[in-house]
Design a protein around this motif. Structure first.
Motif, PDB file in Angstrom:
ATOM      1  N   ARG A 108      52.606  21.068  57.970  1.00  0.00           N
ATOM      2  CA  ARG A 108      52.362  22.106  56.964  1.00  0.00           C
ATOM      3  C   ARG A 108      52.029  23.447  57.593  1.00  0.00           C
ATOM      4  NH1 ARG A 108      47.714  21.204  54.377  1.00  0.00           N
ATOM      5  NH2 ARG A 108      48.293  22.843  52.889  1.00  0.00           N
ATOM      6  N   PHE A 109      51.805  23.462  58.904  1.00  0.00           N
ATOM      7  CA  PHE A 109      51.388  24.707  59.557  1.00  0.00           C
ATOM      8  C   PHE A 109      52.605  25.580  59.837  1.00  0.00           C
ATOM      9  CE2 PHE A 109      50.204  27.136  63.417  1.00  0.00           C
ATOM     10  CZ  PHE A 109      49.150  27.841  62.877  1.00  0.00           C
ATOM     11  N   ALA A 110      52.490  26.858  59.491  1.00  0.00           N
ATOM     12  CA  ALA A 110      53.570  27.831  59.707  1.00  0.00           C
ATOM     13  C   ALA A 110      52.964  29.095  60.280  1.00  0.00           C
ATOM     14  CB  ALA A 110      54.305  28.109  58.405  1.00  0.00           C
ATOM     15  N   ALA A 111      53.805  30.077  60.498  1.00  0.00           N
ATOM     16  CA  ALA A 111      53.329  31.360  61.034  1.00  0.00           C
ATOM     17  C   ALA A 111      52.338  31.991  60.073  1.00  0.00           C
ATOM     18  CB  ALA A 111      54.509  32.292  61.267  1.00  0.00           C
ATOM     19  N   PRO A 112      51.323  32.683  60.553  1.00  0.00           N
ATOM     20  CA  PRO A 112      50.312  33.272  59.678  1.00  0.00           C
ATOM     21  C   PRO A 112      50.919  34.260  58.687  1.00  0.00           C
ATOM     22  CG  PRO A 112      49.591  33.311  61.954  1.00  0.00           C
ATOM     23  CD  PRO A 112      51.018  32.894  61.972  1.00  0.00           C
ATOM     24  N   THR A 113      50.450  34.158  57.466  1.00  0.00           N
ATOM     25  CA  THR A 113      50.876  35.053  56.391  1.00  0.00           C
ATOM     26  C   THR A 113      49.636  35.712  55.804  1.00  0.00           C
ATOM     27  OG1 THR A 113      50.784  33.220  54.810  1.00  0.00           O
ATOM     28  CG2 THR A 113      52.893  33.611  55.909  1.00  0.00           C
ATOM     29  N   THR A 114      49.751  36.184  54.595  1.00  0.00           N
ATOM     30  CA  THR A 114      48.599  36.804  53.941  1.00  0.00           C
ATOM     31  C   THR A 114      47.535  35.773  53.563  1.00  0.00           C
ATOM     32  OG1 THR A 114      49.773  36.617  51.825  1.00  0.00           O
ATOM     33  CG2 THR A 114      49.996  38.692  53.038  1.00  0.00           C
ATOM     34  N   GLN A 115      47.908  34.512  53.527  1.00  0.00           N
ATOM     35  CA  GLN A 115      46.958  33.454  53.187  1.00  0.00           C
ATOM     36  C   GLN A 115      46.117  33.092  54.412  1.00  0.00           C
ATOM     37  OE1 GLN A 115      46.167  32.004  50.342  1.00  0.00           O
ATOM     38  NE2 GLN A 115      44.750  30.550  51.278  1.00  0.00           N
ATOM     39  N   GLU A 125      48.624  16.671  69.726  1.00  0.00           N
ATOM     40  CA  GLU A 125      49.437  17.185  68.618  1.00  0.00           C
ATOM     41  C   GLU A 125      49.727  18.677  68.786  1.00  0.00           C
ATOM     42  OE1 GLU A 125      47.743  14.162  65.126  1.00  0.00           O
ATOM     43  OE2 GLU A 125      47.227  16.300  65.123  1.00  0.00           O
ATOM     44  N   PHE A 126      48.721  19.438  69.194  1.00  0.00           N
ATOM     45  CA  PHE A 126      48.925  20.880  69.342  1.00  0.00           C
ATOM     46  C   PHE A 126      49.856  21.185  70.521  1.00  0.00           C
ATOM     47  CE2 PHE A 126      47.325  25.175  70.645  1.00  0.00           C
ATOM     48  CZ  PHE A 126      47.807  25.849  69.535  1.00  0.00           C
ATOM     49  N   HIS A 127      49.771  20.420  71.577  1.00  0.00           N
ATOM     50  CA  HIS A 127      50.667  20.625  72.722  1.00  0.00           C
ATOM     51  C   HIS A 127      52.111  20.318  72.327  1.00  0.00           C
ATOM     52  CE1 HIS A 127      52.749  19.290  76.459  1.00  0.00           C
ATOM     53  NE2 HIS A 127      52.199  20.410  76.924  1.00  0.00           N
ATOM     54  N   ASN A 128      52.333  19.260  71.556  1.00  0.00           N
ATOM     55  CA  ASN A 128      53.685  18.938  71.094  1.00  0.00           C
ATOM     56  C   ASN A 128      54.225  20.024  70.168  1.00  0.00           C
ATOM     57  OD1 ASN A 128      53.497  16.571  72.541  1.00  0.00           O
ATOM     58  ND2 ASN A 128      52.896  15.335  70.763  1.00  0.00           N
ATOM     59  N   TYR A 129      53.355  20.599  69.366  1.00  0.00           N
ATOM     60  CA  TYR A 129      53.789  21.682  68.471  1.00  0.00           C
ATOM     61  C   TYR A 129      54.220  22.909  69.266  1.00  0.00           C
ATOM     62  CZ  TYR A 129      53.267  25.732  65.427  1.00  0.00           C
ATOM     63  OH  TYR A 129      53.464  26.918  64.765  1.00  0.00           O
ATOM     64  N   LEU A 130      53.475  23.252  70.306  1.00  0.00           N
ATOM     65  CA  LEU A 130      53.840  24.429  71.103  1.00  0.00           C
ATOM     66  C   LEU A 130      55.141  24.201  71.860  1.00  0.00           C
ATOM     67  CD1 LEU A 130      50.358  25.482  72.570  1.00  0.00           C
ATOM     68  CD2 LEU A 130      51.590  26.492  70.644  1.00  0.00           C
ATOM     69  N   GLU A 131      55.405  22.971  72.259  1.00  0.00           N
ATOM     70  CA  GLU A 131      56.666  22.680  72.943  1.00  0.00           C
ATOM     71  C   GLU A 131      57.872  22.814  72.017  1.00  0.00           C
ATOM     72  OE1 GLU A 131      55.667  19.540  76.560  1.00  0.00           O
ATOM     73  OE2 GLU A 131      56.258  18.777  74.581  1.00  0.00           O
ATOM     74  N   ASN A 136      55.935  30.345  68.858  1.00  0.00           N
ATOM     75  CA  ASN A 136      54.590  30.336  69.443  1.00  0.00           C
ATOM     76  C   ASN A 136      54.369  31.489  70.407  1.00  0.00           C
ATOM     77  OD1 ASN A 136      55.821  29.454  71.962  1.00  0.00           O
ATOM     78  ND2 ASN A 136      55.928  27.418  71.040  1.00  0.00           N
ATOM     79  N   ARG A 137      55.453  32.023  71.009  1.00  0.00           N
ATOM     80  CA  ARG A 137      55.298  33.135  71.953  1.00  0.00           C
ATOM     81  C   ARG A 137      54.933  34.426  71.235  1.00  0.00           C
ATOM     82  NH1 ARG A 137      54.951  31.167  77.169  1.00  0.00           N
ATOM     83  NH2 ARG A 137      56.427  29.432  77.426  1.00  0.00           N
ATOM     84  N   LEU A 163      48.251  23.585  78.112  1.00  0.00           N
ATOM     85  CA  LEU A 163      48.259  24.658  77.109  1.00  0.00           C
ATOM     86  C   LEU A 163      48.357  26.041  77.743  1.00  0.00           C
ATOM     87  CD1 LEU A 163      45.529  23.430  74.576  1.00  0.00           C
ATOM     88  CD2 LEU A 163      48.010  23.241  74.371  1.00  0.00           C
ATOM     89  N   SER A 164      47.996  26.151  79.000  1.00  0.00           N
ATOM     90  CA  SER A 164      48.053  27.454  79.668  1.00  0.00           C
ATOM     91  C   SER A 164      49.484  27.982  79.788  1.00  0.00           C
ATOM     92  CB  SER A 164      47.411  27.349  81.057  1.00  0.00           C
ATOM     93  OG  SER A 164      48.106  26.382  81.848  1.00  0.00           O
ATOM     94  N   ASP A 165      50.495  27.111  79.700  1.00  0.00           N
ATOM     95  CA  ASP A 165      51.891  27.554  79.778  1.00  0.00           C
ATOM     96  C   ASP A 165      52.326  28.306  78.526  1.00  0.00           C
ATOM     97  OD1 ASP A 165      51.947  26.270  82.216  1.00  0.00           O
ATOM     98  OD2 ASP A 165      52.801  24.407  81.380  1.00  0.00           O
ATOM     99  N   TYR A 166      51.584  28.147  77.437  1.00  0.00           N
ATOM    100  CA  TYR A 166      51.996  28.749  76.164  1.00  0.00           C
ATOM    101  C   TYR A 166      51.011  29.801  75.664  1.00  0.00           C
ATOM    102  CZ  TYR A 166      54.684  24.420  76.299  1.00  0.00           C
ATOM    103  OH  TYR A 166      55.503  23.387  76.676  1.00  0.00           O
TER     104      TYR A 166
END
Length: 464
Positions: A108-115, A125-131, A136-137, A163-166
């Motif tokens: 459900r997580f997407a790029a930040p919006t007004t919300q 989980e967060f490392h897999n998401y950044l890959e 993410n850049r 995580l330092s790679d991203y």
């Protein structure tokens, strides 16, 4: 000093006041302004001192004020159970006044919006998401690592280092840990850029700045939770405060069966027990009284309040005597009122902690010794089947679980007594039915041998 002077919004400051935060504690004044200014922090403090809570308050304030910026707010926890715990804490701090979308599922997580959005995830989980993510850049992150030493113990160190790679130097990284180990330091060097270090400094004049933890549990499972917590406190030196000498001895015996070095303080050998505790021969000292200054507290890391004192000032005194220890309270629903009184004295609420790998629904199981002794005492006979009691179903004299019969009642006008049995009317028959009179019974005097009051036999002789 009010919370608004630290940079918080008026809505959030009012919410904290309603929760019981009378004024900012030392952890709030050190942490909140630094995080609001974008500084990366390395916090070495045990859970309960308020630093992790202050970081969460700062992230709530940032997510509402900077909702339209290209910044994502992430909280990393050790496991899925920890995710649920931090989600509940965020909802408690926000209340109904602050509207923030809390996401625990990365789908459900997407790029930040007004919300306004806060993501709670695990390192894997967060490392897999950044890959897998392509955006993410373009984002900058405010990343909070809670219980970093616990994440390392669960094997998440490779994912945290990766995580330092991203993440760029512009990202704000906040690391909270209760133990400053080499692994945690290496993670800090890999992720943070010129962080500000904060550690817990004991202050005898301010007991609310000391680490306080509350562990709610059903009353019948207090011992089980204490044994579970004691097994997790590796190389810890703790004092357990109870309100009964007999229970202290029983609790110490049960802890020794779990291969824990525990002993209760008794009046007959109190000095010997104290000396063994000072020489680290005992790691768990069970005290059937309030904490006093005569006990050597050198190296004591935890003060566990198994029974809360009746007077909240006694708890405050224990906090002042041992400011460098973590004060843990194991509370049942009956102790909630006493804990609220302690919170009023400390002028800050205490967060209720939950042990992730502990089954709170498990029923209290009795020992095998108790069950065997009860079986021996039970009379021989036909065992009755036990049923669950239902208060809506009435009982009868014959069967306790049978539904009470409702026979049809005869009207009083139609009722007439039946004739009495003949045995009640014939008096001569009643006399004959008696089972022997006193004259026909054999007398004890006819026995040849008698016993005196000492139990010795003697023969009866007749006088010539």
């Amino acid at each position: 000093m009010p919370f608004t002077e630290l940079g918080l919004q008026q809505t959030l400051a009012t919410r904290l006041l309603n929760l019981g935060y009378m004024r900012p504690a030392s952890a709030h004044t050190k942490t909140i302004p630094a995080i609001l200014n974008g500084t990366s922090l390395f916090v070495g403090s045990p859970s309960g001192a308020g630093f992790t809570e202050s970081a969460m308050i700062s992230i709530i304030n940032l997510s509402t004020t900077q909702a339209q910026s290209r910044r994502a707010y992430i909280i990393l926890s050790a496991s899925d159970d920890h995710k649920h715990i931090y989600e509940q804490r965020l909802k408690l701090l926000m209340g109904d006044e602050i509207q923030i979308d809390i996401i625990t599922n990365l789908e459900r997580f997407a790029a930040p919006t007004t919300q306004a959005t806060i993501l709670i995830s695990t390192p894997q989980e967060f490392h897999n998401y950044l890959e897998q993510s392509s955006t993410n850049r373009e984002l900058s992150y405010t990343l909070l690592l809670t219980e970093t030493d616990e994440m390392v113990a669960r094997g998440a160190k490779p994912q945290l280092l990766a995580l330092s790679d991203y993440l760029s130097k512009e990202c704000q990284i906040i690391i909270c840990t209760s133990k400053i180990t080499k692994s945690v330091k290496s993670i800090s060097r890999s992720l943070q850029y010129k962080p500000k270090w904060l550690t817990l400094g004991p202050n005898n004049k301010e007991p609310r700045n000391i680490a306080h933890q509350a562990w709610p549990v059903p009353k019948t499972m207090k011992d089980q939770l204490l044994l579970k917590l004691s097994s997790k406190l590796h190389n810890a030196k703790a004092i357990i405060i109870v309100n009964d000498q007999q229970y202290a001895t029983k609790l110490a015996r049960r802890m020794r069966t779990r291969k824990l070095k525990a002993a209760a303080v008794r009046a007959v050998d109190a000095l010997e027990t104290y000396s063994r505790f000072e020489s680290n021969d005992i790691q768990m000292l069970i005290l059937p009284d309030q904490l006093n200054r005569s006990i050597s507290l050198e190296g004591v890391t935890h003060i566990i309040h198994y029974h809360l004192p009746d007077n909240p000032q006694d708890y405050l005194t224990a906090s002042i005597i041992a400011p460098g220890a973590i004060h843990m309270s194991i509370i049942s629903p009956n102790d909630e009122e006493r804990l609220i009184e302690i919170e009023d004295v400390l002028k800050r609420p205490l967060s209720r902690n939950i042990l992730t790998n502990f089954d709170y629904t498990d029923k209290f199981s009795k020992s095998k010794h108790e069950t065997t002794t009860r079986k021996k005492k039970r009379r021989k006979g036909k065992q009755q089947t036990k049923f669950e009691w239902d208060p809506d179903i009435p009982r009868t004299w014959g069967d306790q679980n049978a539904i009470r019969a409702n026979p049809e009642k005869t009207p009083l006008e139609e009722w007439s007594p039946s004739p009495l049995p003949s045995v009640w009317l014939d008096k001569n028959l009643r006399k004959n039915t008696k089972s022997g009179s006193a004259k026909n019974r054999p007398s004890r005097r006819d026995k040849q041998y008698r016993r005196n009051h000492n139990g010795n036999k003697f023969s009866r002789t007749t006088k010539q």
